[in-house]
Enzyme design. Sequence first.
Site, mmCIF file in Angstrom:
data_model
loop_
_atom_site.group_PDB
_atom_site.id
_atom_site.type_symbol
_atom_site.label_atom_id
_atom_site.label_comp_id
_atom_site.label_asym_id
_atom_site.label_seq_id
_atom_site.Cartn_x
_atom_site.Cartn_y
_atom_site.Cartn_z
ATOM 1 N N GLU A 38 -28.366 80.259 108.043
ATOM 2 C CA GLU A 38 -26.956 80.230 107.646
ATOM 3 C C GLU A 38 -26.182 79.175 108.446
ATOM 4 O O GLU A 38 -25.332 78.468 107.894
ATOM 5 C CB GLU A 38 -26.324 81.606 107.853
ATOM 6 C CG GLU A 38 -26.740 82.640 106.821
ATOM 7 C CD GLU A 38 -26.332 82.245 105.423
ATOM 8 O OE1 GLU A 38 -25.157 81.890 105.202
ATOM 9 O OE2 GLU A 38 -27.206 82.253 104.528
ATOM 10 N N CYS A 193 -23.402 76.576 88.980
ATOM 11 C CA CYS A 193 -21.953 76.365 89.037
ATOM 12 C C CYS A 193 -21.627 75.302 90.083
ATOM 13 O O CYS A 193 -20.900 75.546 91.046
ATOM 14 C CB CYS A 193 -21.255 77.696 89.355
ATOM 15 S SG CYS A 193 -19.483 77.702 88.999
ATOM 16 N N CYS A 200 -23.053 75.231 82.490
ATOM 17 C CA CYS A 200 -22.398 76.437 81.983
ATOM 18 C C CYS A 200 -23.224 77.148 80.908
ATOM 19 O O CYS A 200 -23.180 78.378 80.794
ATOM 20 C CB CYS A 200 -21.014 76.092 81.438
ATOM 21 S SG CYS A 200 -19.885 75.398 82.674
ATOM 22 N N CYS A 203 -25.379 79.822 82.441
ATOM 23 C CA CYS A 203 -24.731 80.729 83.399
ATOM 24 C C CYS A 203 -24.621 82.140 82.824
ATOM 25 O O CYS A 203 -24.196 82.314 81.670
ATOM 26 C CB CYS A 203 -23.346 80.206 83.758
ATOM 27 S SG CYS A 203 -22.462 81.275 84.932
ATOM 28 N N CYS A 209 -15.910 83.492 81.302
ATOM 29 C CA CYS A 209 -15.468 82.603 82.384
ATOM 30 C C CYS A 209 -14.179 81.913 81.974
ATOM 31 O O CYS A 209 -14.148 81.151 81.000
ATOM 32 C CB CYS A 209 -16.555 81.570 82.695
ATOM 33 S SG CYS A 209 -16.054 80.337 83.922
#
Length: 354
Positions: A38, A193, A200, A203, A209
């Site tokens: 991370e 995204c 899209c 997705c 959306c």
Amino acid sequence: MIPKQNFAPRVLGWFDQHGRKHLPWQQNKTPYRVWISEIMLQQTQVTTVIPYYERFMESFPDVYALAKAPQDEVLSHWSGLGYYARARNMHKAAQKLVDDWQGEFPMTQEGVCELPGIGRSTAAAILSISRNESLAILDGNVKRVLARYHAVPTWPGERKTEAAMWELAEHYMPDDRCGEYTQAMMDLGATLCTRSKPRCGECPLQEDCDGLATGVPTDFPKSKPKKAAKPVKTTQMLVLLADDQVLLEKRPATGIWGGLWSLPEVAQDEDIIQAAEQRLQVSVQDVISLSSFRHTFSHYHLDIVPSELWVTASTAIQEQGKYQWFSRAQALALGLPAPVRTILETHQSMRQLI
């Protein structure tokens, strides 16, 4: 921003089929391994991080190995990733974990946030992915997904907007499969995204959306208000060579390139021979100008003007503790700023050193 239905199930369904499951940090998901990934992934692409992560884990397989390692060794493994405060804070956090927590991560998000360099979202990611805790994250990828999905009309960095997005992130966080959902949200933002060319049509959230419904999904999230153009600074870097060695300077612990070894610098308008002889106590025998280049930071450009100086060295500067002579191999094993490493690796005279 009103939450919508069946958000997490759709995201998890997509992840089951298309999510990334074979990245190095997704194997043996301990808090330590997730934490290192991370921190490395902040401001850095996955493809760049993978080899760094693998080398880092080979050298520091657990928090005890990282805690007892010299800072120079840690910074050497970080050299080229940039944002070196991340590495310094990570080293301090490892020492705190060993000293105060017997090498174990705290059980609460608040406890993890007390470690240097770890904020709310990173702490949640560590605990969610490694321990399946139901804690929402709001990193750059998740912000983009939520801002686009809800067609958020303001910049996500604004305090009110960010607070509202935290509420959404927490609302959508499921009670089970928490770690997989967290990874799924990261993957959705990183692979579908995306900022400039969202896919899209693939997705799982496309049917409701709001950003896609506008016809211009890339208008979201809204951009940060523009600032003035980045200022440009100039520095002269001195490649001092003597007896098959190069002189390096240890930078202060804080600030740009904090704690790294670098080439000595002088101001743009300074005479480099005079500066070298007076400040570094060497006798300059020859000077060769090298090609200038630009290094860009987040907040300014740095034009670097390097020069090679063949010198007769004095040992006096070593007594200051700030300067030290190294062979080329020794220098390249240190934590170095990326532009300094470039000079040492590519400069013809440096390649001839032992």
